[in-house]
Design a protein around this motif. Structure first.
Motif, PDB file in Angstrom:
ATOM      1  N   ASP A 205       0.840  -1.200   0.000  1.00  0.00           N
ATOM      2  CA  ASP A 205       0.000   0.000   0.000  1.00  0.00           C
ATOM      3  C   ASP A 205       0.876   1.251   0.000  1.00  0.00           C
ATOM      4  O   ASP A 205       1.873   1.334   0.726  1.00  0.00           O
ATOM      5  CB  ASP A 205      -0.901  -0.016   1.235  1.00  0.00           C
ATOM      6  CG  ASP A 205      -1.867   1.156   1.240  1.00  0.00           C
ATOM      7  OD1 ASP A 205      -1.554   2.182   1.870  1.00  0.00           O
ATOM      8  OD2 ASP A 205      -2.926   1.053   0.586  1.00  0.00           O
ATOM      9  N   PHE A 206       0.498   2.235  -0.799  1.00  0.00           N
ATOM     10  CA  PHE A 206       1.300   3.455  -0.927  1.00  0.00           C
ATOM     11  C   PHE A 206       1.485   4.140   0.409  1.00  0.00           C
ATOM     12  O   PHE A 206       2.599   4.575   0.755  1.00  0.00           O
ATOM     13  CB  PHE A 206       0.615   4.408  -1.914  1.00  0.00           C
ATOM     14  CG  PHE A 206       1.246   5.772  -1.971  1.00  0.00           C
ATOM     15  CD1 PHE A 206       2.439   5.985  -2.638  1.00  0.00           C
ATOM     16  CD2 PHE A 206       0.645   6.859  -1.336  1.00  0.00           C
ATOM     17  CE1 PHE A 206       3.032   7.247  -2.673  1.00  0.00           C
ATOM     18  CE2 PHE A 206       1.220   8.120  -1.381  1.00  0.00           C
ATOM     19  CZ  PHE A 206       2.417   8.311  -2.052  1.00  0.00           C
ATOM     20  N   TRP A 207       0.429   4.243   1.217  1.00  0.00           N
ATOM     21  CA  TRP A 207       0.494   5.015   2.451  1.00  0.00           C
ATOM     22  C   TRP A 207       1.330   4.342   3.525  1.00  0.00           C
ATOM     23  O   TRP A 207       1.722   4.983   4.511  1.00  0.00           O
ATOM     24  CB  TRP A 207      -0.916   5.291   2.965  1.00  0.00           C
ATOM     25  CG  TRP A 207      -1.677   6.176   2.028  1.00  0.00           C
ATOM     26  CD1 TRP A 207      -2.750   5.843   1.256  1.00  0.00           C
ATOM     27  CD2 TRP A 207      -1.386   7.553   1.741  1.00  0.00           C
ATOM     28  NE1 TRP A 207      -3.153   6.910   0.492  1.00  0.00           N
ATOM     29  CE2 TRP A 207      -2.332   7.989   0.777  1.00  0.00           C
ATOM     30  CE3 TRP A 207      -0.428   8.458   2.187  1.00  0.00           C
ATOM     31  CZ2 TRP A 207      -2.341   9.277   0.261  1.00  0.00           C
ATOM     32  CZ3 TRP A 207      -0.433   9.746   1.678  1.00  0.00           C
ATOM     33  CH2 TRP A 207      -1.388  10.146   0.730  1.00  0.00           C
ATOM     34  N   GLN A 208       1.653   3.063   3.357  1.00  0.00           N
ATOM     35  CA  GLN A 208       2.561   2.411   4.294  1.00  0.00           C
ATOM     36  C   GLN A 208       3.993   2.927   4.141  1.00  0.00           C
ATOM     37  O   GLN A 208       4.816   2.768   5.044  1.00  0.00           O
ATOM     38  CB  GLN A 208       2.541   0.894   4.073  1.00  0.00           C
ATOM     39  CG  GLN A 208       1.230   0.236   4.443  1.00  0.00           C
ATOM     40  CD  GLN A 208       1.224  -1.252   4.131  1.00  0.00           C
ATOM     41  OE1 GLN A 208       2.101  -1.762   3.435  1.00  0.00           O
ATOM     42  NE2 GLN A 208       0.229  -1.955   4.666  1.00  0.00           N
ATOM     43  N   ARG A 212       4.765  10.887   6.920  1.00  0.00           N
ATOM     44  CA  ARG A 212       4.187  12.199   7.207  1.00  0.00           C
ATOM     45  C   ARG A 212       3.589  12.773   5.935  1.00  0.00           C
ATOM     46  O   ARG A 212       4.167  12.649   4.856  1.00  0.00           O
ATOM     47  CB  ARG A 212       5.281  13.134   7.750  1.00  0.00           C
ATOM     48  CG  ARG A 212       4.849  14.561   7.973  1.00  0.00           C
ATOM     49  CD  ARG A 212       5.988  15.351   8.616  1.00  0.00           C
ATOM     50  NE  ARG A 212       7.233  15.255   7.853  1.00  0.00           N
ATOM     51  CZ  ARG A 212       7.521  16.020   6.803  1.00  0.00           C
ATOM     52  NH1 ARG A 212       6.632  16.927   6.374  1.00  0.00           N
ATOM     53  NH2 ARG A 212       8.667  15.884   6.178  1.00  0.00           N
ATOM     54  N   VAL A 213       2.426  13.384   6.037  1.00  0.00           N
ATOM     55  CA  VAL A 213       1.762  13.945   4.866  1.00  0.00           C
ATOM     56  C   VAL A 213       0.938  15.164   5.261  1.00  0.00           C
ATOM     57  O   VAL A 213       0.355  15.211   6.352  1.00  0.00           O
ATOM     58  CB  VAL A 213       0.852  12.892   4.175  1.00  0.00           C
ATOM     59  CG1 VAL A 213      -0.254  12.427   5.122  1.00  0.00           C
ATOM     60  CG2 VAL A 213       0.258  13.445   2.891  1.00  0.00           C
ATOM     61  N   GLU A 214       0.925  16.154   4.401  1.00  0.00           N
ATOM     62  CA  GLU A 214       0.044  17.306   4.556  1.00  0.00           C
ATOM     63  C   GLU A 214      -0.806  17.387   3.299  1.00  0.00           C
ATOM     64  O   GLU A 214      -0.279  17.420   2.179  1.00  0.00           O
ATOM     65  CB  GLU A 214       0.858  18.595   4.715  1.00  0.00           C
ATOM     66  CG  GLU A 214       1.690  18.635   5.982  1.00  0.00           C
ATOM     67  CD  GLU A 214       2.513  19.907   6.083  1.00  0.00           C
ATOM     68  OE1 GLU A 214       2.351  20.779   5.187  1.00  0.00           O
ATOM     69  OE2 GLU A 214       3.304  20.029   7.024  1.00  0.00           O
ATOM     70  N   SER A 215      -2.129  17.417   3.450  1.00  0.00           N
ATOM     71  CA  SER A 215      -3.039  17.382   2.305  1.00  0.00           C
ATOM     72  C   SER A 215      -3.937  18.608   2.299  1.00  0.00           C
ATOM     73  O   SER A 215      -4.288  19.150   3.353  1.00  0.00           O
ATOM     74  CB  SER A 215      -3.902  16.117   2.347  1.00  0.00           C
ATOM     75  OG  SER A 215      -3.097  14.959   2.361  1.00  0.00           O
ATOM     76  N   HIS A 216      -4.300  19.039   1.103  1.00  0.00           N
ATOM     77  CA  HIS A 216      -5.278  20.120   0.961  1.00  0.00           C
ATOM     78  C   HIS A 216      -6.020  19.924  -0.355  1.00  0.00           C
ATOM     79  O   HIS A 216      -5.590  19.160  -1.230  1.00  0.00           O
ATOM     80  CB  HIS A 216      -4.586  21.490   0.995  1.00  0.00           C
ATOM     81  CG  HIS A 216      -3.674  21.737  -0.180  1.00  0.00           C
ATOM     82  ND1 HIS A 216      -2.381  21.264  -0.224  1.00  0.00           N
ATOM     83  CD2 HIS A 216      -3.873  22.407  -1.354  1.00  0.00           C
ATOM     84  CE1 HIS A 216      -1.812  21.623  -1.361  1.00  0.00           C
ATOM     85  NE2 HIS A 216      -2.700  22.322  -2.057  1.00  0.00           N
ATOM     86  N   THR A 217      -7.141  20.590  -0.487  1.00  0.00           N
ATOM     87  CA  THR A 217      -7.962  20.442  -1.686  1.00  0.00           C
ATOM     88  C   THR A 217      -7.971  21.745  -2.477  1.00  0.00           C
ATOM     89  O   THR A 217      -7.908  22.833  -1.919  1.00  0.00           O
ATOM     90  CB  THR A 217      -9.403  20.067  -1.329  1.00  0.00           C
ATOM     91  OG1 THR A 217      -9.963  21.082  -0.492  1.00  0.00           O
ATOM     92  CG2 THR A 217      -9.449  18.721  -0.615  1.00  0.00           C
ATOM     93  N   GLU A 218      -8.020  21.584  -3.793  1.00  0.00           N
ATOM     94  CA  GLU A 218      -8.181  22.698  -4.718  1.00  0.00           C
ATOM     95  C   GLU A 218      -9.307  22.338  -5.666  1.00  0.00           C
ATOM     96  O   GLU A 218      -9.110  21.606  -6.633  1.00  0.00           O
ATOM     97  CB  GLU A 218      -6.877  22.966  -5.482  1.00  0.00           C
ATOM     98  CG  GLU A 218      -5.723  23.430  -4.614  1.00  0.00           C
ATOM     99  CD  GLU A 218      -4.453  23.698  -5.420  1.00  0.00           C
ATOM    100  OE1 GLU A 218      -4.527  23.591  -6.668  1.00  0.00           O
ATOM    101  OE2 GLU A 218      -3.414  24.009  -4.816  1.00  0.00           O
ATOM    102  N   GLY A 219     -10.506  22.828  -5.360  1.00  0.00           N
ATOM    103  CA  GLY A 219     -11.677  22.421  -6.124  1.00  0.00           C
ATOM    104  C   GLY A 219     -11.983  20.959  -5.885  1.00  0.00           C
ATOM    105  O   GLY A 219     -12.180  20.527  -4.746  1.00  0.00           O
TER     106      GLY A 219
END
Length: 487
Positions: A205-208, A212-219
């Motif tokens: 799995d990619f997330w394994q 650390r991750v920071e996420s945000h949305t654009e539309g």
């Protein structure tokens, strides 16, 4: 530059001996002497300037071949003329004796890669017969004789014959030439297995793999900012996938310590369509995403026959022109090794002459409209509606193509300089799609690692306006798939 000693050749009225010939090139330094074959100067006209502190000599036979080729109708005639002019510019103030003994190339550039050695012409036409290993008068044999002669007389100095002709390299080795090389200054990788594929697959799995991750949305889009240590060798527009088929993303930008990844979603990217065509595997899905992205100016598609390169390129082009009106026309061209001799006597206009070479495009058009009531009528309508033009590579030089999609098929047979000529034709608003199969190179002097297609894949992988994809699945038919694997 190490000191070099040049011995003045004998006067014309003195008895000509073999010693007077090699004395023109003798060097007491530890630099190397490269003997260039004709095909090196046709492959890269300024190749003689690429050997840094080492000396370069060109046998008279090479000049004879260049002279013959420069007035021919072959594609390489221009390269021959460029090379001749470059040599003349260097030697135009030199006396005959200086031309034979060597002229410094220090004036040709600056920096670490600038040449500092000498360039000379070797008068092999007057070389005594007793010094010639090959007695037949073929040009290749005469050039090998020069290299063998210099190797024997200038020992222990290293004398290296440089040629792209594989058979000539074998002949030279068999005749006793110790050092024979291919020209590799334009070779960016040592093996085709190291060629960028356009994507990276993570185990599990990619997330394994992400701490650390920071996420945000654009539309509607979700963008993740992850540490660059997750994939230190990542480049812009590279796709990130995982084995579990749960994650699919593309690298949008790179900083010193982070990667900005656009989350596309595996199912979402597999559901994209263009002109009625849906991707049959994840490779085609990634390629379709890039083909339909107006911000990507160069798409490079590699892969085996039957992987869908041409069909995807044409479907995406029709979608963007006919449905979305994003471009004005489609220009289709391809590498045709014998086009210079053969296009002239074919009947009709330029496009009619090119039609036999571009049947892959018409075949793909037929596939895209095979379910229409009148396939032939639909094809004619679409070719007019999308303004599809068939053009010869020969006539691309000097053009400036604006707001168009250019599909370059069979690009594996082009050199880096030929591809540069085509890429630099693309003006504002033009998208170039290069398709090629590195296993089907027809050129006598190119291999998978020296092809211009390989060169631009590596050169453009860090350019934000380009994307490359290796399509490794054969989807044409089960027969084609079996043949690709087993034959």
């Amino acid at each position: 530059m190490p000191e070099q000693t040049q011995i003045t050749p004998a006067k014309p009225n003195d008895q000509q001996t073999e010693a007077s010939t090699e004395a023109k090139i003798v060097s007491l330094s530890n630099t190397k002497l490269y003997v260039l074959d004709t095909n090196i100067l046709l492959h890269e006209p300024l190749a003689f300037t690429s050997f840094k502190e080492n000396d370069v000599t060109v046998p008279m036979t090479v000049l004879e071949e260049l002279d013959y080729i420069k007035d021919s109708k072959k594609d390489v005639a221009r390269d021959a003329r460029v090379s001749i002019r470059a040599m003349e510019d260097l030697l135009h103030n030199a006396s005959p004796e200086q031309m034979l003994s060597g002229v410094s190339m220090a004036s040709l550039g600056s920096g670490e890669s600038a040449p500092t050695g000498t360039f000379s012409i070797f008068s092999d036409l007057s070389m005594p017969d007793k010094q010639q290993v090959f007695t037949s008068n073929e040009n290749d044999n005469r050039i090998i004789n020069v290299a063998l002669h210099l190797q024997a007389k200038l020992a222990p100095r290293q004398v290296i014959l440089v040629t792209k002709d594989i058979n000539m390299r074998l002949k030279a080795k068999g005749a006793g030439m110790s050092l024979v090389e291919d020209y590799r200054t334009d070779q960016l990788i040592s093996d085709i297995k190291y060629l960028s594929k356009g994507y990276h697959i993570f185990e599990g799995d990619f997330w394994q793999n992400v701490q650390r991750v920071e996420s945000h949305t654009e539309g509607r889009d979700t963008i993740h900012n992850i540490p660059r240590s997750v994939l230190p060798e990542a480049y812009v527009n590279e796709f990130l996938l995982d084995e579990s088929r749960q994650f699919a993303g593309v690298v949008e930008s790179i900083t010193a310590d982070s990667l900005e990844v656009l989350d596309l979603g595996y199912e979402r990217i597999m559901s994209r369509r263009a002109w009625g065509v849906s991707p049959k595997n994840i490779g085609q899905a990634m390629a379709m995403h890039a083909l339909l992205d107006p911000h990507i100016d160069l798409c490079i598609l590699t892969g085996p026959a039957g992987s869908g390169k041409t069909l995807l390129a044409l479907a995406a082009a029709l979608e963007m022109i006919v449905e979305k009106s994003m471009y004005d026309k489609i220009i289709v061209t391809r590498s045709t090794p014998e086009i210079a001799e053969s296009i002239g006597f074919l009947p009709g206009t330029e496009e009619e002459k090119m039609a036999p070479w571009l049947s892959a495009i018409t075949d793909s058009l037929e596939v895209l409209h095979k379910n229409d009531e009148s396939t032939k009528g639909s094809m004619s309508y679409i070719m007019e509606k999308a303004n599809i033009q068939f053009k010869s590579v020969n006539f691309m030089r000097g053009r400036s193509i604006q707001n168009a999609i250019v599909i370059l098929d069979e690009s594996q047979n082009l050199t880096a300089s030929q591809l540069k000529t085509i890429i630099t034709r693309c003006g504002e608003g033009t998208k170039l799609i290069c398709c090629g199969n590195l296993a089907q190179i027809d050129s006598n002097y190119l291999s998978a690692v020296t092809s211009g297609l390989t060169y631009i894949v590596e050169k453009f992988k860090n350019f934000s306006g380009s994307a490359t994809f290796n399509l490794d699945g054969v989807v044409r038919s089960r027969l084609a798939e079996f043949a690709e694997k087993e034959l």
